[in-house]
Write a protein that holds these residues in place. Structure first.
Motif, PDB file in Angstrom:
ATOM      1  N   PHE A  64      20.004  -2.356  -2.894  1.00  0.00           N
ATOM      2  CA  PHE A  64      20.861  -3.502  -3.216  1.00  0.00           C
ATOM      3  C   PHE A  64      20.269  -4.811  -2.702  1.00  0.00           C
ATOM      4  N   VAL A  65      20.400  -5.859  -3.489  1.00  0.00           N
ATOM      5  CA  VAL A  65      20.174  -7.233  -3.033  1.00  0.00           C
ATOM      6  C   VAL A  65      21.206  -8.131  -3.708  1.00  0.00           C
ATOM      7  N   GLN A  66      21.039  -8.369  -5.008  1.00  0.00           N
ATOM      8  CA  GLN A  66      21.938  -9.278  -5.716  1.00  0.00           C
ATOM      9  C   GLN A  66      23.352  -8.721  -5.844  1.00  0.00           C
ATOM     10  N   SER A  67      23.499  -7.424  -5.880  1.00  0.00           N
ATOM     11  CA  SER A  67      24.824  -6.840  -6.083  1.00  0.00           C
ATOM     12  C   SER A  67      25.629  -6.725  -4.797  1.00  0.00           C
ATOM     13  N   LYS A  68      25.087  -7.210  -3.682  1.00  0.00           N
ATOM     14  CA  LYS A  68      25.810  -7.226  -2.416  1.00  0.00           C
ATOM     15  C   LYS A  68      25.782  -8.630  -1.829  1.00  0.00           C
ATOM     16  N   PRO A  69      26.738  -9.486  -2.237  1.00  0.00           N
ATOM     17  CA  PRO A  69      26.814 -10.832  -1.674  1.00  0.00           C
ATOM     18  C   PRO A  69      27.381 -10.793  -0.256  1.00  0.00           C
ATOM     19  N   SER A  70      27.730 -11.942   0.288  1.00  0.00           N
ATOM     20  CA  SER A  70      28.222 -12.007   1.665  1.00  0.00           C
ATOM     21  C   SER A  70      29.493 -11.181   1.841  1.00  0.00           C
ATOM     22  N   SER A  71      29.590 -10.509   2.979  1.00  0.00           N
ATOM     23  CA  SER A  71      30.748  -9.690   3.318  1.00  0.00           C
ATOM     24  C   SER A  71      31.721 -10.481   4.191  1.00  0.00           C
ATOM     25  N   GLY A  72      33.004 -10.109   4.120  1.00  0.00           N
ATOM     26  CA  GLY A  72      34.029 -10.743   4.932  1.00  0.00           C
ATOM     27  C   GLY A  72      34.474  -9.821   6.061  1.00  0.00           C
ATOM     28  N   PHE A  73      34.970 -10.410   7.154  1.00  0.00           N
ATOM     29  CA  PHE A  73      35.364  -9.634   8.326  1.00  0.00           C
ATOM     30  C   PHE A  73      36.700 -10.115   8.875  1.00  0.00           C
ATOM     31  N   SER A  74      37.367  -9.211   9.588  1.00  0.00           N
ATOM     32  CA  SER A  74      38.687  -9.510  10.146  1.00  0.00           C
ATOM     33  C   SER A  74      38.603 -10.657  11.148  1.00  0.00           C
ATOM     34  N   PRO A  75      39.732 -11.345  11.378  1.00  0.00           N
ATOM     35  CA  PRO A  75      39.723 -12.458  12.325  1.00  0.00           C
ATOM     36  C   PRO A  75      39.384 -12.045  13.743  1.00  0.00           C
ATOM     37  N   VAL A  76      39.706 -10.790  14.095  1.00  0.00           N
ATOM     38  CA  VAL A  76      39.595 -10.329  15.477  1.00  0.00           C
ATOM     39  C   VAL A  76      38.763  -9.054  15.529  1.00  0.00           C
ATOM     40  N   ALA A  77      37.945  -8.946  16.568  1.00  0.00           N
ATOM     41  CA  ALA A  77      37.226  -7.715  16.889  1.00  0.00           C
ATOM     42  C   ALA A  77      37.803  -7.162  18.186  1.00  0.00           C
ATOM     43  N   VAL A  78      37.933  -5.854  18.276  1.00  0.00           N
ATOM     44  CA  VAL A  78      38.665  -5.211  19.364  1.00  0.00           C
ATOM     45  C   VAL A  78      37.778  -4.190  20.058  1.00  0.00           C
ATOM     46  N   THR A  79      37.845  -4.143  21.392  1.00  0.00           N
ATOM     47  CA  THR A  79      37.091  -3.124  22.113  1.00  0.00           C
ATOM     48  C   THR A  79      37.703  -1.753  21.846  1.00  0.00           C
ATOM     49  N   PRO A  80      36.872  -0.706  21.798  1.00  0.00           N
ATOM     50  CA  PRO A  80      37.421   0.627  21.563  1.00  0.00           C
ATOM     51  C   PRO A  80      38.520   1.016  22.549  1.00  0.00           C
ATOM     52  N   GLU A  81      38.367   0.619  23.820  1.00  0.00           N
ATOM     53  CA  GLU A  81      39.354   0.976  24.830  1.00  0.00           C
ATOM     54  C   GLU A  81      40.718   0.381  24.508  1.00  0.00           C
ATOM     55  N   ALA A  82      40.724  -0.821  23.944  1.00  0.00           N
ATOM     56  CA  ALA A  82      41.994  -1.492  23.631  1.00  0.00           C
ATOM     57  C   ALA A  82      42.693  -0.875  22.430  1.00  0.00           C
ATOM     58  N   LEU A  83      41.983  -0.055  21.673  1.00  0.00           N
ATOM     59  CA  LEU A  83      42.581   0.592  20.502  1.00  0.00           C
ATOM     60  C   LEU A  83      43.373   1.838  20.871  1.00  0.00           C
ATOM     61  N   GLY A  84      43.213   2.309  22.100  1.00  0.00           N
ATOM     62  CA  GLY A  84      43.975   3.462  22.555  1.00  0.00           C
ATOM     63  C   GLY A  84      43.707   4.677  21.682  1.00  0.00           C
ATOM     64  N   PRO A  85      44.771   5.420  21.318  1.00  0.00           N
ATOM     65  CA  PRO A  85      44.580   6.657  20.542  1.00  0.00           C
ATOM     66  C   PRO A  85      44.080   6.426  19.120  1.00  0.00           C
ATOM     67  N   MET A  86      44.089   5.169  18.651  1.00  0.00           N
ATOM     68  CA  MET A  86      43.552   4.909  17.315  1.00  0.00           C
ATOM     69  C   MET A  86      42.045   5.151  17.271  1.00  0.00           C
ATOM     70  N   TRP A  87      41.382   5.028  18.426  1.00  0.00           N
ATOM     71  CA  TRP A  87      39.938   5.234  18.471  1.00  0.00           C
ATOM     72  C   TRP A  87      39.649   6.560  19.180  1.00  0.00           C
ATOM     73  N   ARG A  88      39.145   7.508  18.455  1.00  0.00           N
ATOM     74  CA  ARG A  88      38.771   8.792  19.045  1.00  0.00           C
ATOM     75  C   ARG A  88      37.739   9.471  18.142  1.00  0.00           C
ATOM     76  N   ASP A  89      36.903  10.280  18.762  1.00  0.00           N
ATOM     77  CA  ASP A  89      35.865  11.032  18.039  1.00  0.00           C
ATOM     78  C   ASP A  89      34.937  10.112  17.248  1.00  0.00           C
ATOM     79  N   GLY A  90      34.706   8.912  17.782  1.00  0.00           N
ATOM     80  CA  GLY A  90      33.803   7.997  17.100  1.00  0.00           C
ATOM     81  C   GLY A  90      34.325   7.440  15.802  1.00  0.00           C
ATOM     82  N   LYS A  91      35.660   7.500  15.611  1.00  0.00           N
ATOM     83  CA  LYS A  91      36.286   7.039  14.378  1.00  0.00           C
ATOM     84  C   LYS A  91      37.520   6.197  14.706  1.00  0.00           C
ATOM     85  N   LEU A  92      37.879   5.307  13.790  1.00  0.00           N
ATOM     86  CA  LEU A  92      39.129   4.573  13.872  1.00  0.00           C
ATOM     87  C   LEU A  92      40.161   5.296  13.017  1.00  0.00           C
ATOM     88  N   HIS A  93      41.280   5.657  13.625  1.00  0.00           N
ATOM     89  CA  HIS A  93      42.345   6.365  12.920  1.00  0.00           C
ATOM     90  C   HIS A  93      43.485   5.387  12.641  1.00  0.00           C
TER      91      HIS A  93
END
Length: 341
Positions: free
Chosen positions: A187-216
């Motif tokens: 890919f080059v032309q078919s992948k323009p700029s990507s958008g991201f959420s306003p906030v990034a969160v540490t895995p520890e702050a996600l609590g049980p949502m973050w486990r086994d290397g995945k976001l639940h």
């Protein structure tokens, strides 16, 4: 701990620590002027930023209202952006749409492409493109930001390097991708700029949502206010983030601030099939390409158009109490008129 980058007129913005409820923030420039600077010196910066987060919670530091519309991408430009296809169900459906067979090895070895990382879009930044005929599509994803990752890192080493988690919209141009992939060079032309959420969160702050290397959690995706997807990001993820990071670092080190994406979140149906739309009681889909493939399978032809100018896409995830975790990506598709002649 939740971190964001506010627009201050500079390329890289200013770093702030954000309250758990996303209502308030405090300036973090006494610790690090930008998120990249914090990542470069994480061992020193992280404890100080955590202390700021605790002080913010008890209003022991100066605070200001946090407005998602003022947030740039957490990393407005990054040293590395590689996007995987961790949800092989998505790979299978998209390949089916363009008549490409699904090799068995894709269940053992992740697909990944390296995208442009010099102009990441903020959560409210418009998606500006020149032609609707390019097949403009949303791809709702999870992404992580890493610290330094050595070349040849094991998944265990990769897991230890995950610093932050966020949401992503990997904008895709389906009308260009087939011809581009047919060249055999990615890919080059078919992948323009990507958008991201306003906030990034540490895995520890996600609590049980973050486990086994995945976001639940359920990733809600809507187009013009109509919910099209609520897939669980922790389900049907064939390759977890440590595996994706290790794949990217197999032959080269990754520098602090590298972003690794999951690919479009995609759940199979209870019968092992491609999953049902929301209106039929299913989890829906995180991109329009999947919707169109399922429509073709069911009805003989795709019925849902790709995005048009004026359309608005929204991507968000809530915690168990119903509170937004990362803030919302909400982007309008606009016509790009091009630079002045």
């Amino acid at each position: 701990m939740k971190l964001a980058t506010l627009d201050d007129g500079s390329r890289d913005g200013r770093l702030v620590v954000v309250s758990q409820d996303l209502a308030w923030c405090t300036d973090a420039r006494r610790v690090a002027p930008t998120l990249q600077a914090a990542l470069d010196d994480w061992a020193h910066a992280a404890p100080e930023l955590e202390a700021l987060s605790r002080d913010l919670a008890i209003e022991a530091v100066p605070v200001e209202r946090f407005h998602e519309r003022m947030a740039l991408a957490p990393l407005p430009r990054a040293y590395h952006w590689a996007d995987g296809s961790a949800y092989v169900n998505h790979v299978e459906l998209v390949r089916r749409a363009r008549g490409a067979p699904m090799p068995d090895r894709f269940w053992e070895d992740p697909l990944m492409y390296q995208g442009g990382s010099d102009a990441m879009l903020g959560a409210r930044a418009p998606i500006r493109l020149a032609d609707e005929a390019w097949g403009i599509d949303v791809e709702a994803e999870i992404a992580v930001i890493t610290g330094d990752v050595p070349m040849g890192a094991t998944p265990e080493q990769a897991a230890a390097a995950i610093r932050l988690v966020m949401l992503a919209n990997d904008v895709s141009l389906r009308g260009l991708s087939q011809a581009e992939l047919a060249k055999g060079f990615g890919f080059v032309q078919s992948k323009p700029s990507s958008g991201f959420s306003p906030v990034a969160v540490t895995p520890e702050a996600l609590g049980p949502m973050w486990r086994d290397g995945k976001l639940h959690g359920s990733l809600h995706v809507s187009v013009n206010g109509r919910l099209i997807g609520k897939a669980d990001a922790g389900r049907d993820m064939t390759f977890d983030f440590p595996r994706l990071i290790a794949h990217s670092a197999r032959t080269r080190p990754l520098s602090a601030g590298a972003i690794i994406g999951s690919g479009a979140v995609s759940n199979r149906g209870e019968d092992g099939g491609p999953g049902r739309p929301i209106e039929d009681g299913g989890a829906g889909y995180s991109c329009i390409a999947e919707i169109r493939t399922v429509e073709t399978m069911r009805h003989g032809a795709a019925r849902t158009p790709f995005l048009k100018f004026g359309d608005i896409v929204r991507i968000e995830m809530a915690d168990a109490a119903g509170h937004s975790v990362f803030g919302a990506i909400e982007q309008r598709v606009e016509r790009y008129e091009g630079p002045a002649a």
